[in-house]
Enzyme design. Structure first.
Site, PDB file in Angstrom:
ATOM      1  N   GLY A 123     -13.702 -22.008  -5.658  1.00  0.00           N
ATOM      2  CA  GLY A 123     -12.138 -22.301  -5.698  1.00  0.00           C
ATOM      3  C   GLY A 123     -11.471 -22.717  -4.583  1.00  0.00           C
TER       4      GLY A 123
ATOM      5  N   VAL B  71       0.717  -1.054  -0.155  1.00  0.00           N
ATOM      6  CA  VAL B  71      -0.066   0.007   0.065  1.00  0.00           C
ATOM      7  C   VAL B  71       0.852   1.224  -0.068  1.00  0.00           C
ATOM      8  CG1 VAL B  71      -1.743   1.410   1.286  1.00  0.00           C
ATOM      9  CG2 VAL B  71      -1.996  -0.961   1.075  1.00  0.00           C
TER      10      VAL B  71
ATOM     11  N   CYS C  68      -5.098  -9.692   3.494  1.00  0.00           N
ATOM     12  CA  CYS C  68      -6.302  -8.591   4.106  1.00  0.00           C
ATOM     13  C   CYS C  68      -7.569  -9.470   4.199  1.00  0.00           C
ATOM     14  CB  CYS C  68      -6.508  -7.792   2.765  1.00  0.00           C
ATOM     15  SG  CYS C  68      -5.381  -6.471   2.508  1.00  0.00           S
TER      16      CYS C  68
ATOM     17  N   PHE D 229     -16.635 -11.634  -8.088  1.00  0.00           N
ATOM     18  CA  PHE D 229     -16.116 -12.143  -6.631  1.00  0.00           C
ATOM     19  C   PHE D 229     -17.040 -13.270  -6.446  1.00  0.00           C
ATOM     20  CE2 PHE D 229     -13.024 -10.696  -4.094  1.00  0.00           C
ATOM     21  CZ  PHE D 229     -12.319  -9.725  -5.067  1.00  0.00           C
ATOM     22  N   ILE D 230     -17.568 -14.107  -7.560  1.00  0.00           N
ATOM     23  CA  ILE D 230     -18.408 -15.171  -7.347  1.00  0.00           C
ATOM     24  C   ILE D 230     -17.913 -16.556  -7.832  1.00  0.00           C
ATOM     25  CG2 ILE D 230     -20.702 -13.870  -6.600  1.00  0.00           C
ATOM     26  CD1 ILE D 230     -21.424 -14.451  -9.871  1.00  0.00           C
TER      27      ILE D 230
ATOM     28  N   THR E 252      -5.323  -0.403   7.464  1.00  0.00           N
ATOM     29  CA  THR E 252      -6.688  -1.030   7.837  1.00  0.00           C
ATOM     30  C   THR E 252      -6.885  -1.288   9.330  1.00  0.00           C
ATOM     31  OG1 THR E 252      -6.918  -2.087   5.759  1.00  0.00           O
ATOM     32  CG2 THR E 252      -8.477  -2.892   7.613  1.00  0.00           C
TER      33      THR E 252
END
Ligand SMILES: NC(=O)c1ccc[n+]([C@@H]2O[C@H](COP(=O)([O-])OP(=O)(O)OC[C@H]3O[C@@H](n4cnc5c(N)ncnc54)[C@H](O)[C@@H]3O)[C@@H](O)[C@H]2O)c1
Length: 442
Positions: free
Chosen positions: A259, A11, A266, A255-256, A121
């Site tokens: 796997g 980051v 994160c 994001f579907i 975060t």
């Protein structure tokens, strides 16, 4: 503007380079002398597409500098970004010690008004802890110096970090100071596709937005893995189900993918940190806990397929692994599924050969000479193997030469943890093929 960035990881470095690229003078500070020495030579300690070119260019233009001195970093800047790690602690909470240490050092060196921006975060309310630490360190010196503190969570994706930083879909600023908000707007305006993509809110909601975003994505992944496991029991095909639901705009296609579950530095730690935050306030977060449980079990689901194919006896078997990074286009292996899979294989006395386009060096740091590393190309990693495991879906793995693979392997068996091949194609090519949420070819 003069900006310092504390922490030159995925980051911090991308932030520093991105801000220099829009014309600011940026000093990046890190306690890791090796990293800073490398960066001073224009070399990136991490792999991110386009990053090294931008480091080199902005250094040449004399807008990007590196240091290990906190005093230098504080003196240099009008704005200081904090981008150090907040790893998971044993009790699952976020470790704030690095953030607190930076806050203390800022308080020890600050001499005039600055905006302190937290990009790490952090649990909701950390902004006030940081403010208090700086204030106390300043008071200890018998001084009174005004500063503002802003929450500015980062949403870049590893593997596309430079692109995401330069073209963000939104920027969140959690600020209680009109002056600091104005300065933040000035910094970010060059990157925004439109002004309404800059979201100004209170710091607590800003800090929570970061956890909520990562947890929502983690929940989506675990949900699809659960559906995949039900698909296997019922004969449905998860890739068709994905198409069936992803075209619904209320669900969307992202994001579907089923796997091996989520990994990386994160999602696992942030899901656990939010569970901890909730429990600390006497709230039981059932969905977050389920997402974490499904994710942990998903790696076991994959390994169980391998174990049962060999009737629980993997001793002496040789496995080729394609992919070690937690996802494609990065060299980051933190919480990568490959690590569990390799450990499990070694525990079962199997041998492992691995190929990854970018992450081999980092995997070597963990497994040393316990496994073989194939640096040349992916085909080397299948030579003489009993099975090939697809663990990371790098682009180059999607259309390999299957007849070459078959010739090189001891037996034509593939366990595909990322569903990158079609079962029918595998059947035609003469492979035994096991994937996630689809019928096996055996
Ligand atoms: N990696 C990501 O994709 C990502 C995305 C969004 C947000 N975040 C968050 O951003 C933060 C940083 O993540 P990262 O992946 O860049 O971490 P990282 O581990 O890659 O980098 C952290 C850096 O901070 C340095 N550091 C530690 N203590 C320091 C100190 N006292 N002074 C100066 N430098 C110090 C370390 O040497 C290291 O280089 C975390 O809170 C993370 O959750 C990460």
């Amino acid at each position: 503007m003069n900006i310092s960035v504390i922490g030159t990881g995925y980051v911090g470095l991308v932030t520093g380079v991105g801000l220099a690229n829009s014309g600011n003078e940026v000093l990046c500070m890190d306690v890791d002398e090796k990293k800073v020495a490398m960066l001073r030579l224009g070399k990136s300690p991490i792999y991110e597409a386009g990053l090294e070119d931008l480091i080199e260019r902005n250094m040449r233009e004399e807008r990007l500098f590196f240091t290990t001195s906190m005093k230098e970093a504080v003196d240099f800047a009008e704005i200081i970004f904090i981008a150090v790690g907040t790893p998971q602690q044993e009790d699952n909470s976020a470790d704030l010690s690095y953030v607190k240490k930076v806050a203390e050092s800022i308080g020890e060196h600050i001499e005039n008004y600055k905006v302190i921006v937290n990009k790490s975060t952090v649990p909701v309310g950390t902004i006030y802890i940081v403010k208090e630490i700086i204030t106390q360190a300043v008071e200890k010196r018998g001084k009174k110096i005004s500063f503002d503190i802003v929450s500015n969570p980062e949403f870049l994706r590893e593997g596309a970090a430079v692109e995401d930083f330069l073209k963000p879909d939104r920027i969140i600023i959690g600020s209680e100071s009109e002056k600091a908000t104005r300065i933040m707007k000035r910094i970010y305006t060059p990157f925004l596709p439109s002004p309404e993509k800059l979201l100004i809110m209170d710091p607590l909601s800003s800090e929570m937005s970061k956890y909520a975003a990562n947890c929502m994505l983690a929940v989506k992944i675990s949900f699809m893995n659960e559906i995949a496991n039900i698909c296997e029991k019922t004969g449905a095909d998860i890739t068709k189900v994905k198409a069936g639901i992803g075209s619904d705009p209320r669900i969307g296609p992202y994001f579907i993918n089923a796997g091996l579950g989520y990994g990386g530095s994160c999602f696992p730690k942030d899901v656990n940190a939010l569970i901890h935050i909730a429990q600390d306030k006497n709230y039981e977060p059932a969905i977050l806990k389920a997402a974490d449980k499904v994710n942990q079990e998903q790696r076991e689901v994959f390994f169980q397929k391998i174990r049962s194919f060999y009737h629980n006896d993997l001793k002496g078997k040789v496995f080729g692994i394609w992919g070690g990074a937690f996802k494609p286009e990065t060299d980051d292996i933190r919480e990568a599924p490959a690590l569990n899979i390799i450990e499990n294989l070694l525990d079962c006395k199997a041998s492992v050969k691995i190929y990854d386009p970018k992450a081999l060096e980092r995997i070597k740091e963990i497994f040393g000479d316990k496994i073989e590393y194939q640096e040349e190309n992916m085909y080397q990693a299948v030579k003489g193997t009993d099975a090939l495991l697809i663990v990371t879906e790098w682009q180059e793995f999607h259309s390999p030469n299957f007849s070459k693979i078959k010739k090189l392997m001891k037996a034509p068996v593939i366990f595909d943890g990322r569903n990158i091949f079609s079962p029918l194609d595998m059947q035609e090519a003469g492979f035994k093929y096991f994937s996630i949420g689809r019928t096996s070819i055996c």
